[in-house]
Design a protein around this motif. Structure first.
Motif, PDB file in Angstrom:
ATOM      1  N   PRO A 203       1.777   5.102   1.179  1.00 43.34           N
ATOM      2  CA  PRO A 203       1.637   5.730   2.498  1.00 43.34           C
ATOM      3  C   PRO A 203       0.242   6.326   2.708  1.00 43.34           C
ATOM      4  O   PRO A 203      -0.318   6.242   3.805  1.00 43.34           O
ATOM      5  CB  PRO A 203       2.715   6.810   2.500  1.00 43.34           C
TER       6      PRO A 203
ATOM      7  N   TRP B 226      -6.378   3.445   5.955  1.00 45.07           N
ATOM      8  CA  TRP B 226      -6.832   2.248   6.668  1.00 45.07           C
ATOM      9  C   TRP B 226      -6.588   2.383   8.163  1.00 45.07           C
ATOM     10  O   TRP B 226      -7.436   2.013   8.973  1.00 45.07           O
ATOM     11  CB  TRP B 226      -6.141   0.997   6.136  1.00 45.07           C
ATOM     12  N   PHE B 227      -5.436   2.907   8.558  1.00 47.61           N
ATOM     13  CA  PHE B 227      -5.128   3.016   9.984  1.00 47.61           C
ATOM     14  C   PHE B 227      -5.992   4.048  10.691  1.00 47.61           C
ATOM     15  O   PHE B 227      -6.071   4.054  11.914  1.00 47.61           O
ATOM     16  CB  PHE B 227      -3.637   3.260  10.218  1.00 47.61           C
TER      17      PHE B 227
ATOM     18  N   LEU C  43       0.832  -1.205   0.000  1.00 48.86           N
ATOM     19  CA  LEU C  43       0.000   0.000   0.000  1.00 48.86           C
ATOM     20  C   LEU C  43       0.865   1.254   0.000  1.00 48.86           C
ATOM     21  O   LEU C  43       1.946   1.281   0.591  1.00 48.86           O
ATOM     22  CB  LEU C  43      -0.897   0.027   1.240  1.00 48.86           C
TER      23      LEU C  43
ATOM     24  N   GLU D 252      -2.660   5.293   1.338  1.00 46.72           N
ATOM     25  CA  GLU D 252      -3.616   4.201   1.559  1.00 46.72           C
ATOM     26  C   GLU D 252      -3.465   3.626   2.966  1.00 46.72           C
ATOM     27  O   GLU D 252      -4.463   3.340   3.634  1.00 46.72           O
ATOM     28  CB  GLU D 252      -3.394   3.086   0.539  1.00 46.72           C
ATOM     29  N   THR D 253      -2.230   3.451   3.395  1.00 44.13           N
ATOM     30  CA  THR D 253      -1.976   2.925   4.731  1.00 44.13           C
ATOM     31  C   THR D 253      -2.568   3.848   5.785  1.00 44.13           C
ATOM     32  O   THR D 253      -3.242   3.400   6.719  1.00 44.13           O
ATOM     33  CB  THR D 253      -0.459   2.759   4.962  1.00 44.13           C
ATOM     34  N   GLU D 254      -2.331   5.129   5.651  1.00 45.27           N
ATOM     35  CA  GLU D 254      -2.875   6.114   6.591  1.00 45.27           C
ATOM     36  C   GLU D 254      -4.400   6.057   6.610  1.00 45.27           C
ATOM     37  O   GLU D 254      -5.027   6.122   7.671  1.00 45.27           O
ATOM     38  CB  GLU D 254      -2.393   7.508   6.216  1.00 45.27           C
TER      39      GLU D 254
END
Length: 105
Positions: A87, A93-94, A85, A89-91
């Motif tokens: 950065p 989801w988190f 993912l 996309e990761t942010e």
């Protein structure tokens, strides 16, 4: 995540080799709501986030081991990393992830 990879034998018996072998967990599985996902659980134990069952790999709180292998010999295990993912996309989801809860809670 730092840690020890499973042995080649543990990987083999989980994929398609016969038998079982002792292994040790390298991470803890946690749902997005912070609850632990137990090894003996089922996918329905993982609450969906935006329609997707999201699993977070967390540091193991203690060392635990078990016999690695296939309890259903006709079902072979595999895992494919399709992509990493971004950065952003990761942010995204988190934003829906809670800290892991203490299993005693």
């Amino acid at each position: 995540m730092p840690g020890d990879a499973p042995s080649a034998q543990a990987v083999a018996v989980c994929r398609d080799a016969p038998g079982f072998t002792q292994t040790t967990g390298a991470f803890n599985l946690v749902a997005a709501d912070g609850t632990w996902i137990w090894n003996e659980g089922t996918p329905s134990d993982i609450t969906p986030v935006r329609g997707t069952r999201l699993v977070v790999l967390d540091k193991p709180p203690y060392s635990r081991g078990w016999d690695a292998g296939r309890f259903f010999p006709g079902m072979r295990g595999s895992l494919t990393l399709e992509r990493v993912l971004s950065p952003e996309e990761t942010e995204s989801w988190f934003a829906d992830v809670s800290p892991a809860k203490d299993f005693h809670a």
